[in-house]
Design a protein around this motif. Structure first.
Motif, mmCIF file in Angstrom:
data_model
loop_
_atom_site.group_PDB
_atom_site.id
_atom_site.type_symbol
_atom_site.label_atom_id
_atom_site.label_comp_id
_atom_site.label_asym_id
_atom_site.label_seq_id
_atom_site.Cartn_x
_atom_site.Cartn_y
_atom_site.Cartn_z
ATOM 1 N N SER A 32 -3.633 11.149 -1.064
ATOM 2 C CA SER A 32 -4.374 9.887 -1.145
ATOM 3 C C SER A 32 -4.385 9.377 -2.571
ATOM 4 C CB SER A 32 -5.808 10.070 -0.641
ATOM 5 O OG SER A 32 -6.527 10.950 -1.471
ATOM 6 N N GLY A 33 -4.511 8.074 -2.675
ATOM 7 C CA GLY A 33 -4.586 7.446 -3.981
ATOM 8 C C GLY A 33 -4.836 5.961 -3.856
ATOM 9 N N LEU A 34 -5.229 5.365 -4.948
ATOM 10 C CA LEU A 34 -5.510 3.939 -5.016
ATOM 11 C C LEU A 34 -4.191 3.186 -5.180
ATOM 12 C CD1 LEU A 34 -8.160 2.394 -4.976
ATOM 13 C CD2 LEU A 34 -8.164 2.456 -7.453
ATOM 14 N N VAL A 35 -3.993 2.143 -4.369
ATOM 15 C CA VAL A 35 -2.776 1.336 -4.436
ATOM 16 C C VAL A 35 -3.136 -0.142 -4.393
ATOM 17 C CG1 VAL A 35 -1.316 3.098 -3.334
ATOM 18 C CG2 VAL A 35 -2.428 1.350 -1.928
ATOM 19 N N SER A 36 -2.198 -0.959 -4.807
ATOM 20 C CA SER A 36 -2.325 -2.406 -4.669
ATOM 21 C C SER A 36 -1.709 -2.786 -3.334
ATOM 22 C CB SER A 36 -1.604 -3.098 -5.820
ATOM 23 O OG SER A 36 -1.677 -4.496 -5.664
ATOM 24 N N GLY A 38 -2.008 -5.952 -0.076
ATOM 25 C CA GLY A 38 -2.616 -7.134 0.512
ATOM 26 C C GLY A 38 -3.399 -7.978 -0.475
ATOM 27 N N GLY A 39 -2.996 -7.984 -1.724
ATOM 28 C CA GLY A 39 -3.666 -8.799 -2.724
ATOM 29 C C GLY A 39 -4.899 -8.152 -3.322
ATOM 30 N N GLY A 40 -5.107 -6.876 -3.068
ATOM 31 C CA GLY A 40 -6.256 -6.175 -3.631
ATOM 32 C C GLY A 40 -5.987 -4.688 -3.696
ATOM 33 N N LEU A 41 -7.044 -3.942 -3.933
ATOM 34 C CA LEU A 41 -6.924 -2.489 -3.995
ATOM 35 C C LEU A 41 -7.236 -1.864 -2.645
ATOM 36 C CD1 LEU A 41 -8.646 -1.716 -7.422
ATOM 37 C CD2 LEU A 41 -6.200 -1.773 -6.895
ATOM 38 N N ALA A 42 -6.575 -0.766 -2.372
ATOM 39 C CA ALA A 42 -6.827 -0.018 -1.145
ATOM 40 C C ALA A 42 -6.658 1.467 -1.438
ATOM 41 C CB ALA A 42 -5.850 -0.449 -0.048
ATOM 42 N N ASN A 43 -7.340 2.278 -0.643
ATOM 43 C CA ASN A 43 -7.110 3.717 -0.674
ATOM 44 C C ASN A 43 -6.025 4.011 0.350
ATOM 45 O OD1 ASN A 43 -8.910 4.806 -2.611
ATOM 46 N ND2 ASN A 43 -10.609 4.403 -1.220
ATOM 47 N N ARG A 44 -4.941 4.610 -0.107
ATOM 48 C CA ARG A 44 -3.801 4.917 0.761
ATOM 49 C C ARG A 44 -3.818 6.410 1.083
ATOM 50 N NH1 ARG A 44 1.606 6.795 -0.372
ATOM 51 N NH2 ARG A 44 3.043 6.140 1.262
ATOM 52 N N TYR A 45 -3.755 6.715 2.368
ATOM 53 C CA TYR A 45 -3.602 8.089 2.843
ATOM 54 C C TYR A 45 -2.240 8.156 3.508
ATOM 55 C CZ TYR A 45 -8.450 9.315 1.946
ATOM 56 O OH TYR A 45 -9.647 9.589 1.325
ATOM 57 N N ALA A 46 -1.395 9.057 3.031
ATOM 58 C CA ALA A 46 -0.050 9.185 3.584
ATOM 59 C C ALA A 46 0.297 10.657 3.732
ATOM 60 C CB ALA A 46 0.965 8.490 2.676
ATOM 61 N N GLY A 47 1.088 10.942 4.746
ATOM 62 C CA GLY A 47 1.529 12.310 4.977
ATOM 63 C C GLY A 47 2.566 12.342 6.071
#
Length: 174
Positions: A32-36, A38-47
């Motif tokens: 997980s990490g903070l990403v840009s 949709g025009g803002g910040l989001a927390n991304r969970y990937a696996g």
């Protein structure tokens, strides 16, 4: 683009556990990490799904104010969840409370703490001065089914009794 806010890591992980891969597996090691996005910040969970190898990704909105963990679990602040509806939270409480181990005091305490916190999340959907969760507190299929099966369980007085019972049981195992 606006993403539903995951108020805490615990809430995000619960959501991920309740939304398995297409193959049915929930076994995924999440980064997980903070990403840009949709025009803002989001927390991304990937696996990668450990069951079938498919890549998985979820984007969650970032809360306006961070919620500091106050023990385990910490699902969120004073506001109701945007990820799980009131019926899903009660379903989590029921499922968890129905699986309390009898031979492990620490795990019993942990399990009952999750059930307690899940009921507290249901209560957050009740507006000040109201005595039950309103209809707009249910948007998922599972949540609507839980409500339809026993709508009286979403009355404030009943929820507080259940929450206090789980809390007392958790304290006995502390």
């Amino acid at each position: 683009m606006t993403f539903a806010v995951a108020r805490t890591r615990d809430e995000a992980h619960l959501y991920l556990d309740l939304h398995p891969c297409e193959c049915g597996s929930v076994d995924t090691t999440w980064d997980s990490g903070l990403v840009s996005a949709g025009g803002g910040l989001a927390n991304r969970y990937a696996g990668t799904c450990e069951g079938c190898g498919r890549p998985r990704e979820y984007l969650f909105g970032v809360p306006e104010r961070p919620v500091m963990p106050a023990g385990y679990p910490t699902f969120g602040g004073a506001e109701p969840s945007q990820l799980l509806d009131a019926g899903e939270w009660l379903w989590v409480a029921d499922l968890t409370a129905g699986n309390v181990p009898v031979d492990d005091e620490a795990e019993a305490h942990r399990t009952l703490s999750v059930a307690t916190a899940a009921v507290e999340e249901v209560v957050k959907f009740i507006p000040p001065g109201a005595d039950e969760v309103p209809a707009d507190g249910f948007w998922s299929q599972r949540g609507r089914e839980v409500r339809a099966a026993e709508p009286g369980r979403f009355q404030l007085d009943r929820l507080l009794i259940v929450r206090d019972t789980y809390r007392d049981l958790a304290a006995r195992h502390a």
